[in-house]
Every structure is written in C-alpha cells, then in structure tokens.
Design a protein around this motif. Sequence first.
Motif, PDB file in Angstrom:
ATOM      1  N   PRO A   1      23.080   7.501 -30.716  1.00  0.00           N
ATOM      2  CA  PRO A   1      24.446   7.033 -30.936  1.00  0.00           C
ATOM      3  C   PRO A   1      25.432   8.157 -31.180  1.00  0.00           C
ATOM      4  N   ARG A   2      24.958   9.400 -31.192  1.00  0.00           N
ATOM      5  CA  ARG A   2      25.834  10.529 -31.506  1.00  0.00           C
ATOM      6  C   ARG A   2      26.882  10.708 -30.425  1.00  0.00           C
ATOM      7  N   SER A   3      28.146  10.785 -30.829  1.00  0.00           N
ATOM      8  CA  SER A   3      29.243  10.873 -29.868  1.00  0.00           C
ATOM      9  C   SER A   3      29.509  12.298 -29.392  1.00  0.00           C
ATOM     10  N   GLY A   4      28.895  13.278 -30.061  1.00  0.00           N
ATOM     11  CA  GLY A   4      29.166  14.663 -29.700  1.00  0.00           C
ATOM     12  C   GLY A   4      28.423  15.159 -28.475  1.00  0.00           C
ATOM     13  N   ARG A   5      27.471  14.406 -27.977  1.00  0.00           N
ATOM     14  CA  ARG A   5      26.707  14.826 -26.812  1.00  0.00           C
ATOM     15  C   ARG A   5      27.573  14.768 -25.563  1.00  0.00           C
ATOM     16  N   GLY A   6      27.258  15.638 -24.610  1.00  0.00           N
ATOM     17  CA  GLY A   6      27.959  15.611 -23.335  1.00  0.00           C
ATOM     18  C   GLY A   6      27.285  14.724 -22.317  1.00  0.00           C
ATOM     19  N   ALA A   7      26.290  13.947 -22.759  1.00  0.00           N
ATOM     20  CA  ALA A   7      25.571  13.051 -21.864  1.00  0.00           C
ATOM     21  C   ALA A   7      24.910  11.958 -22.693  1.00  0.00           C
ATOM     22  N   SER A   8      24.515  10.882 -22.029  1.00  0.00           N
ATOM     23  CA  SER A   8      23.715   9.851 -22.685  1.00  0.00           C
ATOM     24  C   SER A   8      22.295  10.374 -22.820  1.00  0.00           C
ATOM     25  N   VAL A   9      21.676  10.163 -23.984  1.00  0.00           N
ATOM     26  CA  VAL A   9      20.336  10.683 -24.244  1.00  0.00           C
ATOM     27  C   VAL A   9      19.464   9.564 -24.789  1.00  0.00           C
ATOM     28  N   ARG A  10      18.295   9.397 -24.179  1.00  0.00           N
ATOM     29  CA  ARG A  10      17.349   8.414 -24.701  1.00  0.00           C
ATOM     30  C   ARG A  10      15.925   8.851 -24.359  1.00  0.00           C
ATOM     31  N   PRO A  11      14.974   8.575 -25.258  1.00  0.00           N
ATOM     32  CA  PRO A  11      13.572   8.912 -24.965  1.00  0.00           C
ATOM     33  C   PRO A  11      13.025   7.993 -23.886  1.00  0.00           C
ATOM     34  N   ALA A  12      12.077   8.479 -23.113  1.00  0.00           N
ATOM     35  CA  ALA A  12      11.505   7.690 -22.026  1.00  0.00           C
ATOM     36  C   ALA A  12      10.028   7.999 -21.872  1.00  0.00           C
ATOM     37  N   ILE A  13       9.263   6.966 -21.606  1.00  0.00           N
ATOM     38  CA  ILE A  13       7.829   7.096 -21.350  1.00  0.00           C
ATOM     39  C   ILE A  13       7.530   6.403 -20.029  1.00  0.00           C
ATOM     40  N   PHE A  14       6.788   7.072 -19.148  1.00  0.00           N
ATOM     41  CA  PHE A  14       6.427   6.514 -17.854  1.00  0.00           C
ATOM     42  C   PHE A  14       4.910   6.559 -17.687  1.00  0.00           C
ATOM     43  N   ALA A  15       4.341   5.464 -17.207  1.00  0.00           N
ATOM     44  CA  ALA A  15       2.905   5.408 -16.925  1.00  0.00           C
ATOM     45  C   ALA A  15       2.720   4.843 -15.526  1.00  0.00           C
ATOM     46  N   GLN A  16       2.171   5.650 -14.637  1.00  0.00           N
ATOM     47  CA  GLN A  16       1.989   5.201 -13.254  1.00  0.00           C
ATOM     48  C   GLN A  16       0.801   4.252 -13.154  1.00  0.00           C
ATOM     49  N   VAL A  17       0.976   3.209 -12.366  1.00  0.00           N
ATOM     50  CA  VAL A  17      -0.097   2.257 -12.088  1.00  0.00           C
ATOM     51  C   VAL A  17      -0.765   2.710 -10.790  1.00  0.00           C
ATOM     52  N   PHE A  18      -1.966   3.219 -10.888  1.00  0.00           N
ATOM     53  CA  PHE A  18      -2.632   3.797  -9.725  1.00  0.00           C
ATOM     54  C   PHE A  18      -3.341   2.758  -8.866  1.00  0.00           C
ATOM     55  N   SER A  19      -3.737   1.641  -9.461  1.00  0.00           N
ATOM     56  CA  SER A  19      -4.434   0.617  -8.689  1.00  0.00           C
ATOM     57  C   SER A  19      -4.293  -0.726  -9.387  1.00  0.00           C
TER      58      SER A  19
ATOM     59  N   ASN B   1       0.819  -1.210   0.000  1.00  0.00           N
ATOM     60  CA  ASN B   1       0.000   0.000   0.000  1.00  0.00           C
ATOM     61  C   ASN B   1       0.856   1.265   0.000  1.00  0.00           C
ATOM     62  N   LYS B   2       2.121   1.141   0.409  1.00  0.00           N
ATOM     63  CA  LYS B   2       3.016   2.288   0.434  1.00  0.00           C
ATOM     64  C   LYS B   2       3.941   2.328  -0.779  1.00  0.00           C
ATOM     65  N   ALA B   3       3.757   1.381  -1.699  1.00  0.00           N
ATOM     66  CA  ALA B   3       4.607   1.303  -2.888  1.00  0.00           C
ATOM     67  C   ALA B   3       3.982   2.091  -4.040  1.00  0.00           C
ATOM     68  N   THR B   4       4.845   2.633  -4.903  1.00  0.00           N
ATOM     69  CA  THR B   4       4.412   3.334  -6.108  1.00  0.00           C
ATOM     70  C   THR B   4       4.993   2.614  -7.320  1.00  0.00           C
ATOM     71  N   SER B   5       4.142   2.251  -8.273  1.00  0.00           N
ATOM     72  CA  SER B   5       4.588   1.482  -9.437  1.00  0.00           C
ATOM     73  C   SER B   5       4.463   2.297 -10.711  1.00  0.00           C
ATOM     74  N   ASN B   6       5.481   2.188 -11.560  1.00  0.00           N
ATOM     75  CA  ASN B   6       5.474   2.837 -12.873  1.00  0.00           C
ATOM     76  C   ASN B   6       5.929   1.842 -13.928  1.00  0.00           C
ATOM     77  N   ILE B   7       5.239   1.824 -15.043  1.00  0.00           N
ATOM     78  CA  ILE B   7       5.677   1.052 -16.197  1.00  0.00           C
ATOM     79  C   ILE B   7       6.503   1.978 -17.074  1.00  0.00           C
ATOM     80  N   CYS B   8       7.713   1.557 -17.411  1.00  0.00           N
ATOM     81  CA  CYS B   8       8.664   2.421 -18.117  1.00  0.00           C
ATOM     82  C   CYS B   8       9.033   1.817 -19.467  1.00  0.00           C
ATOM     83  N   LEU B   9       9.045   2.666 -20.453  1.00  0.00           N
ATOM     84  CA  LEU B   9       9.572   2.306 -21.772  1.00  0.00           C
ATOM     85  C   LEU B   9      10.735   3.240 -22.062  1.00  0.00           C
ATOM     86  N   LEU B  10      11.937   2.673 -22.074  1.00  0.00           N
ATOM     87  CA  LEU B  10      13.139   3.444 -22.372  1.00  0.00           C
ATOM     88  C   LEU B  10      13.519   3.173 -23.824  1.00  0.00           C
ATOM     89  N   GLY B  11      13.527   4.214 -24.632  1.00  0.00           N
ATOM     90  CA  GLY B  11      13.827   4.051 -26.045  1.00  0.00           C
ATOM     91  C   GLY B  11      15.310   3.843 -26.304  1.00  0.00           C
TER      92      GLY B  11
END
Length: 229
Positions: free
Chosen positions: A103-121, A89-99
């Motif tokens: 692959p670009r090497s010029g970025r100063g960080a790792s970059v990826r798209p992400a989608i989160f959907a919380q499971v409310f019940s 009852n104190k836990a929070t659940s999310n379904i995650c899709l990490l794209g």
Amino acid sequence: MATGKKSANTGIPTHYECSLHGLLANDHEPQLRTRLEALCGDTESAHHELHHEISCIPCVETPVGPHRREDHMLRLRIELDPKDPLNSNKATSNICLLGHPEPRSGRGASVRPAIFAQVFSGNAPQFLSLLGYKHNFEFVRKGYWFLYRNTFKVIVSQINRLERQGDVQSAQLIDPQASWIVQITADALNQEQVPRTCEQLEEVKALFDDYVELVVVDHAYLENRIPYS
C-alpha cells in the motif's frame, strides 16, 4: 502434479512483481508497436500472447473473523498456442498465487509478491478442485509482448470474456472501443531488489510517454481478497 522451482533459502518460490499499467486507444496501437520494435528488435522480436486465466476460490467459506484474511484466490493461467489454441498438448499451465500489493504510495510501481507453480502433467482444473477450490471467473487475454533489455516484459493485450464457460472460441472483447492494456513488469527476486527495480521501471516508462501514460495502479484494485457474498 503441480511443482515449482524452490528458492534456496525459504523453500517457497516467491518473487516480487513490479509493474506499471496504461490504457491505449485502438488507433494508437500501431505506433506503440513500431516503437517497441525499434527498442527491442525487429518484428520477429514480438511474442504472441494468448492466455486463458481462471480464477478459483475456496469451496468452503471461512467464517467471518480474522482467519478469513488467510483465504487466497488462486489463478490458473493457461498459455495457449495461438496457431492451435484447442490443442491441450501445446498448452502450458501455471497455478499462480498473487499476494496483497504494497500500500506504500512512495513506490514508482505496483509491487506484490507472487508464487508460480507449473503443472507439468494431468488435469490442472481437477488438481485445483482436489485442493478445495472452485471456479470463480475467467477471461482470455490476447495480444503480444516484447522483452526489453532481457528484464522488462512489455505486454500489449486485450481482455475477452467467455460467452460459454471454458470455451476459448467463444471469447468476445469486453471493451467495445477495442482499447489495449499496456503492462510493463519486472521481477525482483527479493525485497532488497524492489527499490532498484521500481526505479528502473520509472526510467523505462519515460520511453513510452509519447504513446501511452503508464501509471501505478491503486493497490485497492489489486487486492487478492475473496469476493464472498
């Protein structure tokens, strides 16, 4: 029922996760925590990190061919109460899709798209089963996190494997040296924000140079491909 906040334009709650990672020896962790407390506030600014993450893959394997690239791994992230981890009852659940990461090497960080959907019940694992997914692997992440400038989340944690499937109490450290993983993440709400967010991460990175080396992870390690055998 799993639902997520929809973006105004596309109807898909997508953002871009920009991140840097580093490995910290166990005996250096107290110094890093002191540094984080100085940057982000006092000891009460630290938040406990206790996540049970379950990776799920499609029950039916797509035949070999171009359509197989459309298969995605889903992750069920369950945030547990450190003081009462067995209380669902104190836990929070999310379904995650990490794209797939850029692959670009010029970025100063790792970059990826992400989608989160919380499971409310309801039962989140059962919901994933109804979506046609099955258990692949799981782990527990324990540690803490700070929020710097209300934008950059600094997570300091250790990864644990489960001796018994689904049993959080059976968690054991994977690394015998008890090293810590340091991750700094910031979200870009659209692609136009990604360059500036990466630049800011490089600036924040410099604040921790004396404690941990934060690097851009090779995109091959972040690929969200299904490990079909």
